[in-house]
Design an enzyme around this catalytic site. Structure first.
Site, PDB file in Angstrom:
ATOM      1  CB  CYS A 118      -0.988  -0.029   1.158  1.00 18.27           C
ATOM      2  SG  CYS A 118      -2.349   1.169   0.961  1.00 18.27           S
ATOM      3  CG  HIS A 218      -3.749  -3.277   3.248  1.00 15.18           C
ATOM      4  ND1 HIS A 218      -2.761  -2.827   4.100  1.00 15.18           N
ATOM      5  CD2 HIS A 218      -4.270  -2.174   2.656  1.00 15.18           C
ATOM      6  CE1 HIS A 218      -2.692  -1.512   4.047  1.00 15.18           C
ATOM      7  NE2 HIS A 218      -3.589  -1.082   3.171  1.00 15.18           N
ATOM      8  CD  GLU A 220      -1.433  -5.865   5.450  1.00 17.95           C
ATOM      9  OE1 GLU A 220      -1.968  -4.784   5.753  1.00 17.95           O
ATOM     10  OE2 GLU A 220      -1.048  -6.137   4.289  1.00 17.95           O
TER      11      GLU A 220
END
Length: 251
Positions: A118, A218, A220
């Site tokens: 990001c 994202h 994660e």
């Protein structure tokens, strides 16, 4: 007995940010990071080490790392890419900007495998001379990439055939996104690795053999799918092994 670089989990540095935080009986400014970054690195087979946005980050101070993750977060100071701030652009964080731009320079000098997430992808792009759209809704006409505060949108990605990212994720994928800025002019050496249906650049990578991938989403936040982190850890393991061999070569 010294490690040969292949019998230990690769050490992955992950950038953090300074925020006013509450923990235990204390409230103080702290270097913080969403836990999911650490969990994703570990699930992929690496050990995460948190890098605060304060320090003397140069190649000779991070050459013990095997890989690097540039985490998401606040907007970059637009002065770094020659623009005045848009009304929606966040307050600059010069300490974090300075640390992460230095880390990018060090990682590129060392050939460290790099995953930029990001804001991290935007840092990578600007560090290489690129620019940003400061408010993507003005470009694409929707707020799909950042539907609400603290809420992720879902973005369908189409990867570029032949890209490293296509080899990791396949021709299409769905990603969690939360960004109001995006890439405009690409930095030197970067190529588009994925786009959204509205044309927004959702991933880039550096040309050449090194692993250097930036994603606007994202990954994660999907600990059930750590393919991107696994690719980083695999590249980091190879980097560690190569570094170990170079250090053993007689001079």
């Amino acid at each position: 007995m010294a490690s040969n670089g292949s019998d230990r989990p690769p050490v992955i540095g992950v950038t953090t940010y300074l925020e006013h935080s509450a923990f235990g009986i204390w409230e103080a400014e702290a270097a913080v990071l969403h836990r999911v970054y650490v969990e994703s690195v570990r699930a992929a087979g690496g050990n995460a080490v948190l890098l605060p946005p304060i320090g003397d980050w140069r190649a000779d101070t991070v050459d013990w790392l095997d890989g690097l993750v540039l985490s998401g977060g606040a907007d970059i100071d637009p002065a770094r890419y020659g623009q005045a701030p848009h009304p929606t652009t966040g307050t600059p964080q010069p300490t974090r900007d300075a640390a992460e731009f230095a880390l990018v320079e060090a990682a590129l000098e060392l050939g460290l495998p790099l995953l930029a997430v990001c804001r991290g992808m935007q840092v990578l792009n600007v560090a290489l001379g690129g620019t940003l759209h400061q408010h993507t809704p003005e470009v694409v006409g929707t707020t799909d990439h950042q539907p609400e505060v603290a809420m992720f949108g879902k973005t369908d990605l189409t990867t570029t055939p032949g890209s490293a990212l296509a080899g990791i994720l396949g021709p299409t994928a769905q990603a969690h996104c939360h960004h109001h800025q995006s890439l405009d002019r690409l930095g030197e050496g970067l190529v588009v690795a994925a786009t959204a249906p509205d044309g927004t650049v959702e991933a880039v990578e550096l040309t050449g053999p090194r692993f250097a991938v930036g994603v606007q989403s994202h990954p994660e936040h999907d600990v059930e799918d750590v393919r991107l982190f696994a690719a980083l850890v695999e590249a980091a393991r190879a980097h560690a092994t190569s570094r170990s061999h170079r250090r053993r070569v007689p001079r």
